[in-house]
Design an enzyme around this catalytic site. Structure first.
Site, short mmCIF file in Angstrom:
data_model
loop_
_atom_site.label_atom_id
_atom_site.label_comp_id
_atom_site.label_asym_id
_atom_site.label_seq_id
_atom_site.Cartn_x
_atom_site.Cartn_y
_atom_site.Cartn_z
N SER A 67 11.20 23.70 -7.07
CA SER A 67 11.45 24.11 -5.69
C SER A 67 10.22 24.73 -5.02
CB SER A 67 12.63 25.08 -5.71
OG SER A 67 13.00 25.47 -4.44
N ASP A 286 15.33 21.61 -0.05
CA ASP A 286 16.70 22.11 0.07
C ASP A 286 16.77 23.40 0.89
OD1 ASP A 286 15.67 23.79 -1.85
OD2 ASP A 286 17.27 23.45 -3.32
N ALA A 382 19.70 33.85 3.63
CA ALA A 382 18.72 34.13 4.69
C ALA A 382 17.48 33.26 4.51
CB ALA A 382 18.34 35.61 4.65
N ASN A 383 17.17 32.88 3.25
CA ASN A 383 15.97 32.09 2.99
C ASN A 383 16.10 30.62 3.42
OD1 ASN A 383 17.41 30.75 0.93
ND2 ASN A 383 16.78 32.28 -0.58
N ARG A 512 18.75 44.94 -6.92
CA ARG A 512 19.37 44.02 -7.88
C ARG A 512 18.29 43.40 -8.76
NH1 ARG A 512 18.17 38.94 -5.96
NH2 ARG A 512 19.37 37.85 -7.55
N PRO A 513 18.65 43.04 -9.98
CA PRO A 513 17.65 42.36 -10.82
C PRO A 513 17.51 40.92 -10.34
CG PRO A 513 19.74 42.60 -12.01
CD PRO A 513 19.95 43.22 -10.66
N GLY A 515 17.04 36.95 -10.54
CA GLY A 515 17.44 35.96 -11.53
C GLY A 515 16.31 34.99 -11.86
N ARG A 521 14.54 43.64 -7.35
CA ARG A 521 14.28 43.46 -5.91
C ARG A 521 14.90 44.61 -5.13
NH1 ARG A 521 12.01 38.53 -5.32
NH2 ARG A 521 12.81 36.83 -6.60
P1 NG1 Z 1 16.29 35.83 -7.22
O1 NG1 Z 1 14.96 35.76 -7.86
O2 NG1 Z 1 17.47 35.94 -8.19
O3 NG1 Z 1 16.32 36.86 -6.14
C1 NG1 Z 1 15.75 33.76 -5.57
C2 NG1 Z 1 16.32 33.91 -4.16
C3 NG1 Z 1 17.73 33.33 -4.16
C4 NG1 Z 1 17.76 31.89 -4.65
C5 NG1 Z 1 17.03 31.80 -5.99
C6 NG1 Z 1 16.92 30.38 -6.51
C7 NG1 Z 1 15.94 35.75 -2.59
C8 NG1 Z 1 16.03 37.21 -2.35
N1 NG1 Z 1 16.38 35.32 -3.79
O4 NG1 Z 1 16.59 34.43 -6.48
O5 NG1 Z 1 18.26 33.43 -2.87
O6 NG1 Z 1 17.21 31.01 -3.69
O7 NG1 Z 1 15.73 32.37 -5.92
O8 NG1 Z 1 15.85 29.68 -6.02
O9 NG1 Z 1 15.50 34.98 -1.70
ZN ZN Z 2 14.23 24.39 -3.07
#
Ligand code: NG1
Ligand code: ZN
EC number: 5.4.2.3
Length: 555
Positions: A67, A286, A382-383, A512-513, A515, A521
């Site tokens: 991505s 995406d 939001a992203n 939150r941690p 992923g 974050r």
């Molecule tokens: P994490 O790293 O869990 O915050 C980020 C994005 C998610 C999602 C995932 C997968 C933020 C704050 N977090 O996750 O929305 O898009 O990557 O790509 O933008």
């Molecule tokens: Zn993507």
């Protein structure tokens, strides 16, 4: 599993041992890591995909992409028969086989899982997997690893779809399993014809000329560029200029993630683009955000993010539903799904439209699951990742209503509203968020409304916000509740965060941690940018105080 099958796996394993020290896990977006350590993982995901296909007796997708990550990373994820993400129940198995350190262990794990899931190797259908990849140079060798994984399950068929966007692969998998037309050309034809339908239904006298002539798209130097060029050829009422189509480095200073996080112009954009409607895709197309360059502000942009795309979609869908003015027998339920990262001003605005808003944890699979509960469920991060889901029962009702109206009052406003909603359901990707289909829907709605990007942006004003990351000894020391808005662990941290928030008008903050990265974050919002920055900094300091010195493990 018979001996022949076991020996096929053991033989293939020899080429794909787990690299020393690598520990991989199937996160919110599959496996993601430096491409150099991923071959063994992709090989095993090939096996998993074949087993999933046997279990569901359906076509499964396997996408090789990281991505918006840097070009040296890569990743792999699986698309389920519905076109959605791999069922969460299989994630622990994915983790286990990805880390199996010997062929014996791998065979044992697979044997146990096959038994538990009651997977038969002699079902009526053999496994069939569609493979896709983005433009990363590592994609080709990883594709080979995936094929070998698939082929190590006897009788499986792997079909290479070549370079595709992530949403295209999910769309094709869904269409195949529904017995619909399912080639890439079918995808382009469906998108372009439903877009044309929406444009043809624009009311006479709409000021669509005010939308602005041209759209400039930053394609992140990714796979979206070529696909958008192909789509463009099938559209005559839209002028699109594609930039960052591969001349630079993937995702470096370009793309939706960069633009949304940094709020500055991507490479290739500047003062000559002042006021023009612009959009950014991410590396696998995406995610989508819009922006424009205001005058005299250096490299700053005005960001029109996923929340505002969601708001635009919600306004349009709600308007069509009220024109359609449902009869007494059916009241379609329209709902909106967001995460805690949604700007508070967007949530207020959507609620003020009279719509229900539900929050889920971060990660599109959670949003998608919640949106499926409505007749029309609109979800967005939001992203810029999001889509609109239509329930089968609502679509059947809409088809009947449309043919009813077409015999009684052909060409009426009501019938047009029904046709518009049917077109939206074909244009918008029902499997996952899709930057190309969302882009066409945004463009159609702006023309329908006669809105410029500036007018669209003025629907509401974003509350100033700030996101920070804090490196900690152990990110699992933070656990959360209530869609990640409350930190449950370490004990006491939420109370001190609350005390900070109370100091700021319109203050909101949560931790939150992540992923996808080894960080905690921090998100903060307040009535001014200075206040949002200050709140985020104070909360980050609290995180550091509680967890930064390794105290977190005990929490
Ligand atoms: P994490 O790293 O869990 O915050 C980020 C994005 C998610 C999602 C995932 C997968 C933020 C704050 N977090 O996750 O929305 O898009 O990557 O790509 O933008
Ligand atoms: Zn993507």
């Amino acid at each position: 599993m018979n001996a022949n099958q076991e020996s096929l796996i053991v033989a293939a394993y020899a080429k794909f041992p787990v690299p020393q020290g690598a520990k991989l896990s199937y996160g919110t977006s599959g496996f993601r890591a430096d491409a150099l350590i991923l071959e063994s993982t992709v090989f095993r995901v090939g096996i998993l995909a074949a087993l999933r296909s046997l279990k569901t007796q359906s076509v499964i997708g396997l996408m090789i992409t990281a991505s918006h990550n840097q070009v040296s990373d890569n990743g792999v994820k699986v698309a389920d028969p519905s076109g959605g993400m791999l069922t969460q129940g299989w994630e622990p198995f994915a983790d286990a086989i990805a880390n199996a350190a010997t062929p014996e262990e791998l065979v044992k794990l697979i044997g146990e899982f096959v038994k538990k899931e009651n997977i038969s190797f002699d079902g009526p259908k053999q496994a069939e997997i569609l493979l896709g990849r983005d433009t990363r140079p590592s994609g080709e060798s990883l594709l080979e690893a995936a094929k070998q994984g698939i082929n190590s399950i006897a009788g499986s068929l792997a079909t290479d779809m070549g370079l595709v966007t992530t949403p295209q692969l999910h769309w094709i998998v869904r269409a195949r399993n529904k017995g619909l037309k399912a080639t890439e050309l079918d995808y382009f034809e469906q998108l372009s014809s439903s877009f044309r339908c929406l444009i043809d239904l624009i009311p006479n006298g709409s000021k669509s000329g005010e939308t602005g002539d041209k759209l400039i798209v930053d394609s992140a130097n990714g796979v979206g560029a070529e696909k958008l060029e192909n789509l463009k050829k099938m559209l005559d009422s839209l002028v699109i200029e594609v930039r960052n189509s591969g001349e630079g480095i993937l995702n470096e200073g370009v793309g939706a993630d960069y633009v949304q996080k940094e709020k500055v112009v991507p490479e290739g954009f500047g003062p000559t683009d002042v006021g023009i409607r612009c959009a950014s895709l991410d590396g696998d197309a995406d995610r989508l955000v819009y922006f424009y360059v205001p005058s005299d502000t250096g490299n700053k942009i005005v960001l029109v993010d996923g929340d505002k795309i969601l708001t635009l979609f919600a306004i349009f869908v709600k308007e069509q539903l009220s024109i359609l003015d449902s009869d007494d027998s059916y009241h379609p339920r329209l709902g909106v799904v967001q995460t805690a990262y949604a700007n508070g001003a967007s949530t207020d605005y959507i609620k003020q439209l009279g719509l229900q808003v539900v929050f889920t944890a971060t990660g599109v699979k959670h949003l998608h699951e919640e949106a499926e509960k409505y007749d029309i469920g609109i979800y967005f991060e939001a992203n810029g990742h999001g889509t609109i889901l239509f329930s089968e029962s609502f679509l059947s009702w809409l088809e009947i209503r449309n043919s009813d109206l077409s015999s009684k009052s052909k060409g009426s406003e009501q019938q047009k509203a029904a046709l518009r909603l049917l077109a939206v359901s074909k244009l918008i990707n029902q499997a996952v968020g899709d930057a190309l289909s969302c882009l066409l829907l945004v463009e159609a709605i702006l023309q329908h409304m006669g809105w410029s990007i500036q007018k669209w942006n003025e629907l509401y004003q974003d509350l100033p916000s700030r996101q920070l990351k804090v490196k900690v000894a152990d990110r699992t020391a933070v656990t959360t509740a209530n869609a990640e808005t409350v930190a449950v662990k370490p004990p006491g941290i939420q109370e001190v965060i609350n005390a900070e928030i109370a100091k700021y008008p319109r203050g909101r903050s949560f931790i939150r941690p992540s992923g996808t990265e080894d960080v905690i974050r921090v998100y903060a919002e307040a009535s001014t940018q200075e206040a949002a920055d200050s709140l985020a900094n104070s909360v980050a300091k609290l995180v550091d105080k509680y967890l930064g010195l390794g105290l977190g493990g005990s929490g």
